[in-house]
Design an enzyme around this catalytic site. Structure first.
Site, short mmCIF file in Angstrom:
data_model
loop_
_atom_site.label_atom_id
_atom_site.label_comp_id
_atom_site.label_asym_id
_atom_site.label_seq_id
_atom_site.Cartn_x
_atom_site.Cartn_y
_atom_site.Cartn_z
N ARG A 1 26.00 33.37 36.62
CA ARG A 1 26.31 32.06 36.29
C ARG A 1 25.14 31.20 35.40
NH1 ARG A 1 30.30 34.12 37.50
NH2 ARG A 1 32.11 33.32 38.77
N THR B 1 30.07 40.37 46.14
CA THR B 1 29.13 39.10 45.90
C THR B 1 29.92 38.03 46.58
OG1 THR B 1 30.03 39.00 43.75
CG2 THR B 1 27.90 39.85 43.91
N ARG C 1 34.09 34.11 33.77
CA ARG C 1 34.70 32.91 33.23
C ARG C 1 33.85 32.12 32.76
NH1 ARG C 1 37.04 32.06 39.32
NH2 ARG C 1 35.44 33.58 39.58
N ASP D 1 38.16 56.10 49.06
CA ASP D 1 39.12 57.06 49.71
C ASP D 1 38.35 58.20 50.35
OD1 ASP D 1 41.48 58.13 50.26
OD2 ASP D 1 42.57 56.60 48.86
N ILE D 2 39.21 59.25 50.56
CA ILE D 2 38.65 60.50 51.05
C ILE D 2 38.44 61.28 49.79
CG2 ILE D 2 40.35 60.54 53.02
CD1 ILE D 2 41.94 62.82 51.27
N PRO D 3 37.31 62.29 50.17
CA PRO D 3 36.48 62.64 49.10
C PRO D 3 37.40 63.54 47.84
CG PRO D 3 35.51 63.25 51.11
CD PRO D 3 36.66 62.67 51.50
N ASP E 1 36.11 48.97 36.59
CA ASP E 1 35.90 48.62 37.66
C ASP E 1 37.09 48.43 38.62
OD1 ASP E 1 34.22 47.45 39.91
OD2 ASP E 1 34.62 45.21 39.02
N LEU E 2 37.19 49.50 39.42
CA LEU E 2 38.46 49.89 40.22
C LEU E 2 38.06 50.06 41.78
CD1 LEU E 2 40.76 51.88 38.02
CD2 LEU E 2 40.62 49.71 38.26
N LYS E 3 36.62 50.27 41.87
CA LYS E 3 36.01 50.36 43.34
C LYS E 3 36.72 51.39 44.10
CE LYS E 3 34.43 45.43 43.02
NZ LYS E 3 35.22 45.14 41.83
N PHE E 4 36.77 52.73 43.53
CA PHE E 4 37.40 53.64 44.43
C PHE E 4 36.93 53.82 45.78
CE2 PHE E 4 37.79 55.41 39.89
CZ PHE E 4 39.00 54.91 39.88
N ASP F 1 39.28 39.73 33.48
CA ASP F 1 39.92 39.43 34.47
C ASP F 1 41.20 38.39 34.30
OD1 ASP F 1 38.26 41.15 35.88
OD2 ASP F 1 36.96 39.49 36.76
N LYS G 1 34.65 45.00 30.87
CA LYS G 1 34.97 45.33 32.12
C LYS G 1 36.55 45.16 32.48
CE LYS G 1 34.70 42.91 36.23
NZ LYS G 1 35.94 42.96 37.06
#
Length: 248
Positions: free
Chosen positions: A195, A133, A225, A74-76, A69-72, A21, A42
């Site tokens: 952590r 989280t 991090r 939306d519609i199917p 890790d784009l966390k889709f 990130d 990631k």
């Protein structure tokens, strides 16, 4: 899948996914290349939007395995198209939001398998995101008007994902033991919010140490991090691996 079973024994390095990130493509590639023990990375929204799909191939060419890790959500039809394309890129773990619902999850799963097959690649594992989280109970209830406690809402979404054929979940480490008791291996539980002892919490609220999370039943750990911002990232990764080796 009811009832717990032991988590398979893995090399500790295979359990650690380092989150790239806040990096651009060149920095991400250089960073990953500089860590000899690094197996998994990631690629999240920041890096993917900045660098585009080619960064996945470049990381794979260096020998890294990719968690996209784009966390889709939306519609199917749109989720299916996105997962089909992600699988063709060689992503081995792909996130989708469980709250997209059964039809969208089933479409995403089928399309990911199809996309990987057309590219001659193994089918990826889709991971359903339950509750991010960064949420804590009071804000979750007040801002989203969801009164159900997190400890009940998370398993509800995980069960929805499992019934739709999704291969695992992303969840808080504090929810791993509860979910593992319901969903045995090979259902994959990937936990951010990790952590090492003494590390700052940052924007994470529900955290555990690497050893605690694996002992609770986590399959893999996402660590950002504490490794990427360390003075010696390779040593920080080695320390995490040593902690996991000591508890195996």
């Amino acid at each position: 899948m009811v009832g717990a079973s032991p988590t398979p024994v893995l090399d500790p390095a295979d359990r650690v996914i380092v989150a790239l990130d806040g990096m651009d493509a060149d920095r991400a590639l250089a960073f990953a290349a500089a860590l000899p023990r690094l197996r998994w990375v990631k690629v999240g929204l920041e890096l993917f939007v900045a660098a585009g799909p080619p960064v996945l191939q470049r990381l794979r060419d260096q020998g890294q395995r990719v968690f996209l890790d784009l966390k889709f959500h939306d519609i199917p039809a749109t989720m299916a198209g996105a997962c089909r394309s992600a699988a063709r890129l060689g992503a081995e773990l792909i996130t989708v939001h469980a709250c997209a619902g059964t039809e969208a999850l089933q479409a995403a799963q089928a399309a990911a398998q199809e996309g990987a097959a057309t590219a001659g690649l193994p089918a990826p594992t889709l991971l359903a995101v339950t509750v991010l989280t960064s949420w804590e109970q009071r804000r979750f209830a007040e801002e989203l008007a969801i009164a159900e406690p997190l400890q009940q809402y998370v398993p509800r979404l995980a069960q929805l994902a499992a019934q739709a054929g999704i291969g695992g979940c992303v969840c808080s480490p504090l929810e791993v033991a509860q979910l593992r008791a319901i969903h045995s291996e090979p259902f994959h539980l990937v936990t951010p919010g990790i952590r090492p002892a003494g590390a700052p919490l940052g924007d994470q609220q529900r955290v555990m140490t690497p050893a605690q999370a694996v002992a609770a039943g986590a399959s893999q750990l996402v660590i950002g991090r504490p490794i990427t911002a360390a003075l010696d990232p390779a040593a920080a990764l080695e320390a995490c691996c040593a902690e996991l080796a000591a508890c195996s």
